[in-house]
Design a protein around this motif. Structure first.
Motif, PDB file in Angstrom:
ATOM      1  N   LEU B  48      38.924  46.166  41.978  1.00  0.00           N
ATOM      2  CA  LEU B  48      37.905  46.704  41.078  1.00  0.00           C
ATOM      3  C   LEU B  48      36.793  47.235  41.964  1.00  0.00           C
ATOM      4  N   VAL B  49      36.607  48.543  41.905  1.00  0.00           N
ATOM      5  CA  VAL B  49      35.734  49.223  42.849  1.00  0.00           C
ATOM      6  C   VAL B  49      34.477  49.702  42.135  1.00  0.00           C
ATOM      7  N   GLY B  50      33.314  49.476  42.728  1.00  0.00           N
ATOM      8  CA  GLY B  50      32.041  49.866  42.126  1.00  0.00           C
ATOM      9  C   GLY B  50      31.770  51.357  42.249  1.00  0.00           C
ATOM     10  N   LYS B  51      30.620  51.757  41.680  1.00  0.00           N
ATOM     11  CA  LYS B  51      30.273  53.184  41.610  1.00  0.00           C
ATOM     12  C   LYS B  51      30.246  53.854  42.972  1.00  0.00           C
ATOM     13  N   THR B  52      29.817  53.116  43.962  1.00  0.00           N
ATOM     14  CA  THR B  52      29.673  53.735  45.282  1.00  0.00           C
ATOM     15  C   THR B  52      30.855  53.403  46.189  1.00  0.00           C
ATOM     16  N   GLY B  53      31.949  52.950  45.572  1.00  0.00           N
ATOM     17  CA  GLY B  53      33.173  52.737  46.352  1.00  0.00           C
ATOM     18  C   GLY B  53      33.302  51.343  46.930  1.00  0.00           C
ATOM     19  N   GLU B  54      32.310  50.475  46.698  1.00  0.00           N
ATOM     20  CA  GLU B  54      32.409  49.138  47.273  1.00  0.00           C
ATOM     21  C   GLU B  54      33.445  48.317  46.505  1.00  0.00           C
ATOM     22  N   GLU B  55      34.276  47.551  47.239  1.00  0.00           N
ATOM     23  CA  GLU B  55      35.313  46.730  46.605  1.00  0.00           C
ATOM     24  C   GLU B  55      34.673  45.448  46.107  1.00  0.00           C
ATOM     25  N   LEU B  56      34.633  45.273  44.786  1.00  0.00           N
ATOM     26  CA  LEU B  56      33.920  44.145  44.188  1.00  0.00           C
ATOM     27  C   LEU B  56      34.843  42.962  43.900  1.00  0.00           C
ATOM     28  N   PHE B  57      35.988  43.232  43.303  1.00  0.00           N
ATOM     29  CA  PHE B  57      36.918  42.168  42.917  1.00  0.00           C
ATOM     30  C   PHE B  57      38.345  42.571  43.264  1.00  0.00           C
ATOM     31  N   ARG B  58      39.210  41.552  43.371  1.00  0.00           N
ATOM     32  CA  ARG B  58      40.647  41.816  43.462  1.00  0.00           C
ATOM     33  C   ARG B  58      41.351  40.967  42.403  1.00  0.00           C
ATOM     34  N   VAL B  59      42.189  41.601  41.604  1.00  0.00           N
ATOM     35  CA  VAL B  59      42.932  40.887  40.561  1.00  0.00           C
ATOM     36  C   VAL B  59      43.930  39.940  41.218  1.00  0.00           C
ATOM     37  N   VAL B  60      43.924  38.667  40.802  1.00  0.00           N
ATOM     38  CA  VAL B  60      44.884  37.721  41.384  1.00  0.00           C
ATOM     39  C   VAL B  60      45.872  37.171  40.360  1.00  0.00           C
ATOM     40  N   GLN B  61      45.532  37.241  39.065  1.00  0.00           N
ATOM     41  CA  GLN B  61      46.492  36.764  38.063  1.00  0.00           C
ATOM     42  C   GLN B  61      46.162  37.296  36.675  1.00  0.00           C
ATOM     43  N   ASN B  62      47.167  37.868  36.031  1.00  0.00           N
ATOM     44  CA  ASN B  62      47.049  38.214  34.619  1.00  0.00           C
ATOM     45  C   ASN B  62      47.479  36.999  33.808  1.00  0.00           C
ATOM     46  N   THR B  63      46.845  36.785  32.675  1.00  0.00           N
ATOM     47  CA  THR B  63      47.229  35.628  31.872  1.00  0.00           C
ATOM     48  C   THR B  63      46.757  35.808  30.442  1.00  0.00           C
ATOM     49  N   ALA B  64      47.276  34.975  29.563  1.00  0.00           N
ATOM     50  CA  ALA B  64      46.751  34.891  28.198  1.00  0.00           C
ATOM     51  C   ALA B  64      46.139  33.499  28.089  1.00  0.00           C
ATOM     52  N   LEU B  65      44.834  33.447  28.026  1.00  0.00           N
ATOM     53  CA  LEU B  65      44.103  32.193  28.165  1.00  0.00           C
ATOM     54  C   LEU B  65      43.867  31.543  26.805  1.00  0.00           C
ATOM     55  N   PRO B  66      44.384  30.329  26.617  1.00  0.00           N
ATOM     56  CA  PRO B  66      44.097  29.631  25.359  1.00  0.00           C
ATOM     57  C   PRO B  66      42.615  29.268  25.315  1.00  0.00           C
ATOM     58  N   PRO B  68      39.611  27.538  22.835  1.00  0.00           N
ATOM     59  CA  PRO B  68      39.380  26.771  21.599  1.00  0.00           C
ATOM     60  C   PRO B  68      38.688  27.628  20.547  1.00  0.00           C
ATOM     61  N   GLY B  69      39.193  27.584  19.321  1.00  0.00           N
ATOM     62  CA  GLY B  69      38.560  28.303  18.228  1.00  0.00           C
ATOM     63  C   GLY B  69      38.966  29.757  18.115  1.00  0.00           C
ATOM     64  N   VAL B  70      39.794  30.230  19.035  1.00  0.00           N
ATOM     65  CA  VAL B  70      40.263  31.621  18.954  1.00  0.00           C
ATOM     66  C   VAL B  70      41.738  31.594  18.566  1.00  0.00           C
ATOM     67  N   LEU B  71      42.117  32.422  17.587  1.00  0.00           N
ATOM     68  CA  LEU B  71      43.460  32.344  17.018  1.00  0.00           C
ATOM     69  C   LEU B  71      44.556  32.592  18.050  1.00  0.00           C
ATOM     70  N   HIS B  72      44.445  33.710  18.775  1.00  0.00           N
ATOM     71  CA  HIS B  72      45.468  34.032  19.774  1.00  0.00           C
ATOM     72  C   HIS B  72      44.907  33.822  21.170  1.00  0.00           C
ATOM     73  N   ALA B  73      45.777  33.386  22.062  1.00  0.00           N
ATOM     74  CA  ALA B  73      45.347  33.250  23.452  1.00  0.00           C
ATOM     75  C   ALA B  73      44.781  34.594  23.908  1.00  0.00           C
ATOM     76  N   VAL B  74      43.712  34.542  24.673  1.00  0.00           N
ATOM     77  CA  VAL B  74      42.975  35.758  25.039  1.00  0.00           C
ATOM     78  C   VAL B  74      43.573  36.391  26.288  1.00  0.00           C
ATOM     79  N   LYS B  75      44.020  37.631  26.128  1.00  0.00           N
ATOM     80  CA  LYS B  75      44.611  38.321  27.269  1.00  0.00           C
ATOM     81  C   LYS B  75      43.532  38.815  28.213  1.00  0.00           C
ATOM     82  N   GLY B  76      43.798  38.639  29.482  1.00  0.00           N
ATOM     83  CA  GLY B  76      42.829  39.077  30.479  1.00  0.00           C
ATOM     84  C   GLY B  76      43.375  38.801  31.863  1.00  0.00           C
TER      85      GLY B  76
END
Lengths: 261, 261, 261
Positions: B48-66, B68-76
């Motif tokens: 995930l690269v910022g406006k000026t090209g700086e590398e801010l984050f790197r994705v390490v895992q996709n998941t559907a997170l359970p 509490p109180g949310v009907l479906h596990a949250v994708k992210g």
């Protein structure tokens, strides 16, 4: 030796296509041939030889021809005239086999759509003719389609009786590369030895050879060899296995010479 | 380019794990990101690269997170912060891919039980990094279990989008050696060429190489290579195929550059 | 250590076949053995060793012997006397294993019909004995029949407990060549490495090697190697894999020595 009673056409020129069957059909140019039986069938490449040994025709396709007014499609074969033949009421010939019959099939979406010139297919035919005693060779082109390739190879091996079918293209890992899937599904005896020999030959040239999924095997009396799409890979792979093709076809078609020595 | 509206955590340190999704979740540290859509999914290793090209984050895992109180596990997806980020109300970034993403999996009952130090897995990562342009690499360890290996490789290839998965161990003929059974069952395109190249490289060193049943192939857009357990075999086998990995992945993921020359 | 109570025969000559079971059977020459249990079973080649270490018998076949008047066929095994044994009322022995047990199977319609002398089978035994520590070897001959070969190999691997089964013949593409079909159907773990090593060795000698479809793999604790029919191919192929046979059998039968170094 069959006796051919000329039907609708009497003067035949060299290169002309003639349909042979055991019944008369309203088709120029066709022949009704006495003694062919209800299911005339001769492997593609078979020669029709006259009384004095002259080669008159070569079979190019067996088919069942739909004819208006006839209940069942008429079984017979198309043959190419090899000489000019003047008017005559009948002609005697016998069937003869000379050399291997080869079909090559180019798999290429662009080639089949006419957007690209097929160079690998003709290269196969040239290399095979240089190395083997080829009596008949015919090329085909198809898009990268499992169904079309399966149907075509089944037809060429079982319906036309070709001795060898060589394909080029579709052996990689791209989304449209499906030659191995198509061919594996119809092989009767898979020949890992052909595959290994071709892969070893390619690996000796480039690490990237590992990407090829080319398969080989048999279907009926036909030897099937798939080759990658590039001319370079075609040449490298063929060189490794062509020396064994004639022996393999002879064994496959039942040469019972003893192997145990 | 997405606009990221900070949710529950505002000061992020380098190395911190952050969960990104399109809805707000009561989880430290998480971000609700505008414009990600209902099924945010980015292949593991995506930057995930910022406006000026700086590398801010790197994705390490996709998941559907359970949650509490949310009907479906949250994708992210979980991402690792690559820099310190101070308090801010929003942050714009875009996704970028750089180099290959590699997952390696060590199969070892003893290793998974913590009774043995895994040396072959780290060796794989070192050799792959020396030879290829690797953007992201992650290791895993499993006991010799068909079910766990199948599930893990399916998840890494299809759920996380790794470009290459390399396993070590479980390729022999012992009672617990089941890597080939697990992997063969989920491959879409088997790559006998990779297998042959690795076997040939090992046979050049030792007759005992014949015992390896290592298989290779593809699953989705992922190239899967299994390797024997010993460090020596890992090194010998990898050396034979690493030069072809980048080309294979490019072709597999649809690089349509013409092969026919 | 079992105590053998002599049944119907008391004077045993070297080379005599004796049936051992836990019940007395009306059969010359048989022994009822105390302590063998209801399902006596010892792998073919097992030695029965006397109190002072002398080798008395070698197991040559496990079987369930139909005996008139007995409800169920009597489980036991035939053993060959290795020495002359004089009259005695009982004899104590224990089972011992020494060297590999090898079964070889010649596939040949002509050989099985007695129309051709089997030379490849004896060659296998000679080459294996020269290279490995062989405790017991037994030959078989069959016509080229899928059903008979499947049944025989299942019996030898699972019913008799042979360590290694080697076949010769039936690996080509002729109409009667069906060894690969028979063996592939019963293998538990296919060993492409053995196949590749043998093919590479043959290809180094002749292009025609590509015709071989020889397969290898495991069934229970048994290593199965198929070889072509010709003596030349038998020798070339065996040379490539014999050095790895003892190691493979040890691993297959559960030697848990760590491979990870």
């Amino acid at each position: 030796m069959h006796t051919c009673n000329f039907g609708l056409c009497r003067n035949i020129s060299k290169g002309q296509m003639v349909f042979f069957s055991s019944v008369e059909v309203p088709l120029a140019c066709s022949h009704r041939v006495n003694g062919l039986g209800p299911r005339p069938w001769l492997p593609a490449g078979t020669l029709l030889v006259g009384k004095t040994g002259e080669e008159l025709f070569r079979v190019v396709q067996n088919t069942a021809l739909p004819v208006p007014g006839v209940l069942h499609a008429v079984k017979g074969f198309w043959a190419e005239a090899l000489v000019d033949m003047e008017e005559a009421d009948s002609l005697a010939f016998s069937a003869a086999s000379k050399g291997l019959s080869i079909a090559w099939v180019t798999l290429s979406d662009k080639g089949a759509a006419g957007e690209r010139v097929d160079e690998s297919g003709p290269l196969i035919e040239r290399l095979v003719r240089e190395s083997l005693n080829v009596g008949h060779a015919q090329g085909f082109i198809l898009p990268d389609s499992i169904a079309e390739l399966k149907q075509t190879v089944m037809e060429l091996a079982l319906g036309q009786g070709y001795d060898v079918i060589l394909t080029t293209g579709g052996t990689g890992v791209g989304p449209r590369d499906t030659t191995p899937e198509a061919i594996t599904g119809i092989l009767e005896k898979r020949l890992y030895g052909f595959e290994q020999a071709m892969m070893a030959a390619s690996l000796a040239k480039t690490h990237n050879a590992v990407i090829s999924r080319a398969v080989s095997g048999t279907l009926g009396g036909c030897l099937i060899i798939t080759l990658p799409g590039s001319r370079k890979a075609v040449a490298e792979n063929l060189e490794a296995v062509l020396p064994a093709v004639a022996h393999t076809v002879a064994k496959l078609q039942g040469d019972s010479a003893d192997c145990g020595s």
